[in-house]
Design a protein around this motif. Structure first.
Motif, mmCIF file in Angstrom:
data_model
loop_
_atom_site.group_PDB
_atom_site.id
_atom_site.type_symbol
_atom_site.label_atom_id
_atom_site.label_comp_id
_atom_site.label_asym_id
_atom_site.label_seq_id
_atom_site.Cartn_x
_atom_site.Cartn_y
_atom_site.Cartn_z
ATOM 1 N N VAL A 1 0.826 -1.205 0.000
ATOM 2 C CA VAL A 1 0.000 0.000 0.000
ATOM 3 C C VAL A 1 0.862 1.257 0.000
ATOM 4 O O VAL A 1 0.608 2.220 -0.742
ATOM 5 C CB VAL A 1 -0.958 -0.010 1.210
ATOM 6 N N ASP A 2 1.918 1.260 0.820
ATOM 7 C CA ASP A 2 2.828 2.406 0.845
ATOM 8 C C ASP A 2 3.521 2.598 -0.493
ATOM 9 O O ASP A 2 3.724 3.728 -0.953
ATOM 10 C CB ASP A 2 3.876 2.225 1.947
ATOM 11 N N ALA A 3 3.893 1.496 -1.138
ATOM 12 C CA ALA A 3 4.561 1.598 -2.436
ATOM 13 C C ALA A 3 3.627 2.160 -3.500
ATOM 14 O O ALA A 3 4.024 2.972 -4.328
ATOM 15 C CB ALA A 3 5.091 0.226 -2.858
ATOM 16 N N VAL A 4 2.360 1.734 -3.473
ATOM 17 C CA VAL A 4 1.390 2.235 -4.442
ATOM 18 C C VAL A 4 1.149 3.721 -4.235
ATOM 19 O O VAL A 4 1.042 4.495 -5.192
ATOM 20 C CB VAL A 4 0.069 1.439 -4.339
ATOM 21 N N ARG A 5 1.073 4.151 -2.989
ATOM 22 C CA ARG A 5 0.890 5.577 -2.712
ATOM 23 C C ARG A 5 2.070 6.389 -3.208
ATOM 24 O O ARG A 5 1.908 7.529 -3.657
ATOM 25 C CB ARG A 5 0.711 5.793 -1.210
ATOM 26 N N ASP A 6 3.248 5.819 -3.127
ATOM 27 C CA ASP A 6 4.449 6.547 -3.534
ATOM 28 C C ASP A 6 4.601 6.596 -5.051
ATOM 29 O O ASP A 6 5.432 7.344 -5.555
ATOM 30 C CB ASP A 6 5.697 5.897 -2.921
ATOM 31 N N LEU A 7 3.809 5.806 -5.777
ATOM 32 C CA LEU A 7 3.918 5.799 -7.230
ATOM 33 C C LEU A 7 3.322 7.039 -7.878
ATOM 34 O O LEU A 7 3.576 7.311 -9.041
ATOM 35 C CB LEU A 7 3.215 4.553 -7.803
ATOM 36 N N ARG A 8 2.497 7.775 -7.110
ATOM 37 C CA ARG A 8 1.930 9.041 -7.583
ATOM 38 C C ARG A 8 1.154 8.859 -8.887
ATOM 39 O O ARG A 8 1.403 9.517 -9.898
ATOM 40 C CB ARG A 8 3.028 10.102 -7.759
ATOM 41 N N GLY A 9 0.218 7.930 -8.843
ATOM 42 C CA GLY A 9 -0.661 7.772 -9.997
ATOM 43 C C GLY A 9 -0.185 6.802 -11.050
ATOM 44 O O GLY A 9 -0.859 6.609 -12.064
ATOM 45 N N ASP A 10 0.967 6.155 -10.861
ATOM 46 C CA ASP A 10 1.464 5.203 -11.849
ATOM 47 C C ASP A 10 0.811 3.846 -11.610
ATOM 48 O O ASP A 10 1.416 2.913 -11.098
ATOM 49 C CB ASP A 10 2.989 5.103 -11.731
ATOM 50 N N LEU A 11 -0.456 3.711 -12.002
ATOM 51 C CA LEU A 11 -1.205 2.493 -11.753
ATOM 52 C C LEU A 11 -0.748 1.297 -12.583
ATOM 53 O O LEU A 11 -0.904 0.159 -12.146
ATOM 54 C CB LEU A 11 -2.698 2.738 -11.983
ATOM 55 N N PRO A 12 -0.217 1.475 -13.810
ATOM 56 C CA PRO A 12 0.178 0.285 -14.583
ATOM 57 C C PRO A 12 1.149 -0.635 -13.862
ATOM 58 O O PRO A 12 1.109 -1.846 -14.061
ATOM 59 C CB PRO A 12 0.815 0.894 -15.836
ATOM 60 N N THR A 13 2.039 -0.110 -13.012
ATOM 61 C CA THR A 13 3.012 -0.965 -12.332
ATOM 62 C C THR A 13 2.343 -1.939 -11.369
ATOM 63 O O THR A 13 2.584 -3.154 -11.448
ATOM 64 C CB THR A 13 4.066 -0.115 -11.607
ATOM 65 N N PRO A 14 1.483 -1.489 -10.428
ATOM 66 C CA PRO A 14 0.815 -2.474 -9.563
ATOM 67 C C PRO A 14 -0.147 -3.379 -10.319
ATOM 68 O O PRO A 14 -0.309 -4.547 -9.967
ATOM 69 C CB PRO A 14 0.069 -1.597 -8.536
ATOM 70 N N LEU A 15 -0.762 -2.870 -11.391
ATOM 71 C CA LEU A 15 -1.639 -3.725 -12.192
ATOM 72 C C LEU A 15 -0.835 -4.814 -12.905
ATOM 73 O O LEU A 15 -1.290 -5.957 -13.017
ATOM 74 C CB LEU A 15 -2.405 -2.874 -13.208
ATOM 75 N N LEU A 16 0.356 -4.458 -13.369
ATOM 76 C CA LEU A 16 1.227 -5.446 -14.007
ATOM 77 C C LEU A 16 1.655 -6.508 -12.996
ATOM 78 O O LEU A 16 1.714 -7.706 -13.320
ATOM 79 C CB LEU A 16 2.447 -4.750 -14.603
ATOM 80 N N ALA A 17 1.955 -6.086 -11.780
ATOM 81 C CA ALA A 17 2.326 -7.041 -10.734
ATOM 82 C C ALA A 17 1.161 -7.969 -10.406
ATOM 83 O O ALA A 17 1.340 -9.187 -10.239
ATOM 84 C CB ALA A 17 2.778 -6.289 -9.491
ATOM 85 N N LEU A 18 -0.053 -7.407 -10.323
ATOM 86 C CA LEU A 18 -1.235 -8.228 -10.029
ATOM 87 C C LEU A 18 -1.496 -9.229 -11.155
ATOM 88 O O LEU A 18 -1.779 -10.412 -10.902
ATOM 89 C CB LEU A 18 -2.448 -7.324 -9.830
ATOM 90 N N PHE A 19 -1.403 -8.785 -12.395
ATOM 91 C CA PHE A 19 -1.602 -9.676 -13.531
ATOM 92 C C PHE A 19 -0.567 -10.804 -13.537
ATOM 93 O O PHE A 19 -0.893 -11.960 -13.800
ATOM 94 C CB PHE A 19 -1.532 -8.893 -14.836
ATOM 95 N N SER A 20 0.693 -10.463 -13.239
ATOM 96 C CA SER A 20 1.742 -11.477 -13.213
ATOM 97 C C SER A 20 1.460 -12.530 -12.156
ATOM 98 O O SER A 20 1.644 -13.743 -12.384
ATOM 99 C CB SER A 20 3.098 -10.813 -12.960
ATOM 100 N N ALA A 21 0.999 -12.090 -10.979
ATOM 101 C CA ALA A 21 0.710 -13.032 -9.902
ATOM 102 C C ALA A 21 -0.471 -13.931 -10.251
ATOM 103 O O ALA A 21 -0.426 -15.149 -10.011
ATOM 104 C CB ALA A 21 0.427 -12.256 -8.611
ATOM 105 N N LEU A 22 -1.520 -13.356 -10.828
ATOM 106 C CA LEU A 22 -2.688 -14.158 -11.193
ATOM 107 C C LEU A 22 -2.357 -15.155 -12.310
ATOM 108 O O LEU A 22 -2.791 -16.311 -12.272
ATOM 109 C CB LEU A 22 -3.823 -13.233 -11.625
ATOM 110 N N PHE A 23 -1.589 -14.707 -13.294
ATOM 111 C CA PHE A 23 -1.206 -15.594 -14.398
ATOM 112 C C PHE A 23 -0.356 -16.755 -13.880
ATOM 113 O O PHE A 23 -0.559 -17.919 -14.274
ATOM 114 C CB PHE A 23 -0.430 -14.795 -15.444
ATOM 115 N N ALA A 24 0.597 -16.447 -12.985
ATOM 116 C CA ALA A 24 1.434 -17.507 -12.420
ATOM 117 C C ALA A 24 0.621 -18.456 -11.559
ATOM 118 O O ALA A 24 0.873 -19.670 -11.547
ATOM 119 C CB ALA A 24 2.562 -16.879 -11.605
ATOM 120 N N ARG A 25 -0.377 -17.910 -10.856
ATOM 121 C CA ARG A 25 -1.212 -18.766 -10.004
ATOM 122 C C ARG A 25 -2.034 -19.744 -10.834
ATOM 123 O O ARG A 25 -2.249 -20.896 -10.440
ATOM 124 C CB ARG A 25 -2.142 -17.886 -9.155
ATOM 125 N N LEU A 26 -2.485 -19.293 -12.001
ATOM 126 C CA LEU A 26 -3.324 -20.140 -12.836
ATOM 127 C C LEU A 26 -2.521 -21.175 -13.621
ATOM 128 O O LEU A 26 -2.937 -22.337 -13.742
ATOM 129 C CB LEU A 26 -4.137 -19.278 -13.812
#
Length: 247
Positions: free
Chosen positions: A190-215
């Motif tokens: 959460v702290d890292a996302v707040r520090d990104l200052r609106g750069d949402l693609p990075t956490p979304l890319l991390a979430l997609f990578s985790a979901l793809f690896a999980r599947l």
């Protein structure tokens, strides 16, 4: 004979010497939140050591020399089961291979001296990387970075030893101590996302990578997720470089 008066140096512009207590307070402030999270983690790990039939000092020895967090929980079970060294080595590599990616952007270049660099490499943990990767931390000197790592290391050792010594006093009905690790990573994310200052693609890319690896790679989830995330970051970096800038 005329004696010249003593020359008094002008100290108006002389910088004040660095105060160790001030540096210690700064390091404590940097690591306060993570240090509080390390306490239940250390207690849980130390209790696991004694409940596995090992002597209490195994907790302190592992925390000081291995210092690998989640892998140490696995290591205690493997040691108790007398697992082969090859299996332990393979597990250690799979669990900690993410640190290879951390080193690509960790500010080790600010640390002076071979001893400092060696310890900075050894004590590179998830929490240290998260705390030093923010926007404000980019101006921290090497001493502050090493001080932060040292305090985190001491928190883990102290919590583990305390947990081992008090493990027999914790009833078996107490559950949820292991969830502190998940809660800690949630707060850091959460702290890292707040520090990104609106750069949402990075956490979304991390979430997609985790979901793809999980599947598709459930047996190698961590390694696959980090590999996909790294490839995604490299692809985005190359795409950004090729995009012409407009004045």
């Amino acid at each position: 004979m005329r004696i010249a008066p003593p020359v008094v140096a002008d100290t108006a512009d002389t910088p004040a010497p660095a105060r160790p207590l001030s540096g210690l307070r700064t390091a404590l402030a940097d690591t306060a939140s993570v240090g509080l999270a390390f306490l239940p983690l250390g207690l849980a790990f130390g209790a696991l050591v004694t409940q596995s039939g090992l002597d209490w000092w195994w907790a302190g020895l592992s925390a000081a020399l291995v210092y690998a967090g989640s892998f140490e929980f696995l290591l205690i079970g493997m040691v108790s089961a007398v697992a082969p060294l090859a299996s332990i080595a393979a597990t250690a590599f799979m669990v900690n291979v993410r640190h290879v990616f951390y080193a690509l952007s960790y500010p080790l270049h600010r640390v002076e001296g071979p001893i400092g660099k060696a310890y900075g490499t050894f004590a590179l943990s998830d929490e240290a990387f998260a705390l030093t990767s923010g926007e404000q931390a980019r101006s921290w000197p090497g001493r502050r970075v090493i001080g932060l790592q040292l305090l985190l290391h001491l928190y883990w050792v102290a919590g583990s030893v305390a947990g081992a010594l008090l493990g027999s006093l914790i009833p078996d009905s107490v559950t949820g101590l292991d969830f502190a690790l998940t809660a800690l990573f949630t707060v850091l994310a959460v702290d890292a996302v707040r520090d990104l200052r609106g750069d949402l693609p990075t956490p979304l890319l991390a979430l997609f990578s985790a979901l793809f690896a999980r599947l598709f790679f459930p047996g190698e989830l961590l390694l696959a997720a980090f590999a996909l995330f790294t490839l995604g970051l490299l692809a985005r970096h190359l795409a950004t470089r090729r995009t012409p800038s407009h004045a």
